[in-house]
Motif scaffolding. Sequence first.
Motif, short mmCIF file in Angstrom:
data_model
loop_
_atom_site.label_atom_id
_atom_site.label_comp_id
_atom_site.label_asym_id
_atom_site.label_seq_id
_atom_site.Cartn_x
_atom_site.Cartn_y
_atom_site.Cartn_z
N ASP A 1 -5.79 34.42 -15.95
CA ASP A 1 -4.60 33.61 -16.17
C ASP A 1 -4.79 32.73 -17.40
N LEU A 2 -3.78 32.68 -18.23
CA LEU A 2 -3.75 31.81 -19.40
C LEU A 2 -2.85 30.63 -19.06
N ILE A 3 -3.46 29.47 -18.88
CA ILE A 3 -2.73 28.29 -18.41
C ILE A 3 -2.51 27.34 -19.58
N PRO A 4 -1.25 27.08 -19.94
CA PRO A 4 -0.98 26.16 -21.06
C PRO A 4 -1.27 24.71 -20.67
N GLN B 1 -5.06 35.73 -32.17
CA GLN B 1 -3.69 36.10 -31.83
C GLN B 1 -2.81 34.89 -31.55
N MET B 2 -3.39 33.72 -31.46
CA MET B 2 -2.65 32.51 -31.11
C MET B 2 -1.53 32.23 -32.11
N ASP B 3 -1.65 32.73 -33.34
CA ASP B 3 -0.61 32.53 -34.34
C ASP B 3 0.50 33.56 -34.25
N THR C 1 5.39 36.29 -27.18
CA THR C 1 5.59 37.38 -26.23
C THR C 1 4.38 38.29 -26.12
N THR C 2 3.58 38.40 -27.20
CA THR C 2 2.41 39.27 -27.16
C THR C 2 1.08 38.54 -27.24
N ALA C 3 1.05 37.34 -27.79
CA ALA C 3 -0.21 36.63 -28.00
C ALA C 3 -0.94 36.36 -26.70
N GLY C 4 -0.25 35.90 -25.69
CA GLY C 4 -0.88 35.59 -24.41
C GLY C 4 -1.50 36.82 -23.77
N GLN C 5 -0.78 37.92 -23.78
CA GLN C 5 -1.30 39.16 -23.20
C GLN C 5 -2.50 39.68 -23.98
N ASP C 6 -2.48 39.55 -25.31
CA ASP C 6 -3.61 39.98 -26.13
C ASP C 6 -4.86 39.17 -25.82
N ILE C 7 -4.70 37.88 -25.63
CA ILE C 7 -5.85 37.02 -25.31
C ILE C 7 -6.40 37.38 -23.94
N VAL C 8 -5.53 37.61 -22.97
CA VAL C 8 -5.97 37.98 -21.62
C VAL C 8 -6.73 39.31 -21.66
N GLU C 9 -6.21 40.30 -22.37
CA GLU C 9 -6.88 41.59 -22.47
C GLU C 9 -8.23 41.46 -23.17
N ASP C 10 -8.30 40.64 -24.21
CA ASP C 10 -9.55 40.42 -24.92
C ASP C 10 -10.58 39.74 -24.01
N GLN D 1 2.23 23.55 -27.34
CA GLN D 1 2.72 23.31 -28.70
C GLN D 1 1.59 23.11 -29.69
N ASN D 2 0.45 22.61 -29.21
CA ASN D 2 -0.70 22.40 -30.07
C ASN D 2 -1.75 23.50 -29.88
N GLY D 3 -1.41 24.55 -29.16
CA GLY D 3 -2.30 25.69 -29.01
C GLY D 3 -3.44 25.48 -28.04
N GLN D 4 -3.28 24.59 -27.08
CA GLN D 4 -4.35 24.33 -26.12
C GLN D 4 -4.04 25.04 -24.80
N PHE D 5 -4.93 25.97 -24.46
CA PHE D 5 -4.79 26.76 -23.25
C PHE D 5 -6.12 26.75 -22.51
N GLU D 6 -6.05 27.00 -21.23
CA GLU D 6 -7.24 27.18 -20.41
C GLU D 6 -7.17 28.60 -19.85
N ILE D 7 -8.32 29.26 -19.85
CA ILE D 7 -8.38 30.62 -19.33
C ILE D 7 -9.13 30.58 -18.01
N LYS D 8 -8.49 31.08 -16.97
CA LYS D 8 -9.10 31.15 -15.64
C LYS D 8 -9.22 32.61 -15.22
N ALA D 9 -10.40 32.98 -14.74
CA ALA D 9 -10.61 34.35 -14.29
C ALA D 9 -10.81 34.38 -12.78
N ASN D 10 -10.13 35.27 -12.14
CA ASN D 10 -10.34 35.54 -10.72
C ASN D 10 -11.24 36.75 -10.63
#
Length: 84
Positions: free
Chosen positions: A61-64, A28-30, A34-43, A68-77
Motif C-alpha cells: 500500500d502506498l499511503i499519502p 516515477q513520482m514526477d 494515475t500510473t506513478a503510484g502503481q509503478d512504485i508499488v510494482e517496483d 502535494q509535497n511527494g511524501q508517501f509511506e509504503i506498507k507491505a503486507n
Amino acid sequence: MEVCIDNLLKISRGEVPYERLKGVSFSQMDGPVTTAGQDIVEDAEWMLNVYEPRAKVESIDLIPIDAQNGQFEIKANISTRGGS
C-alpha cells in the motif's frame, strides 16, 4: 524479517553503495498520478522479492502523508515463505 522489510522500503534506489538496485525507485513520482503510484508499488514488490526472499508479498500500500509535497509511506503486507 519485518525490520529488514521496513528498512528496504525506506531506502531510495541508488542510495546503497555497491548495491545500486537495492531500494525503491521514486523516479516515477514526477509522472502522472494515475500510473506513478502503481509503478512504485510494482517496483517495491520486485525489490522485496529480490532482496528479502524469506517474505511472500501479499500486497503493498502506498499511503499519502503529504501527497502535494511527494511524501508517501509504503506498507507491505507479507507472509513467511517456506516456514522460515
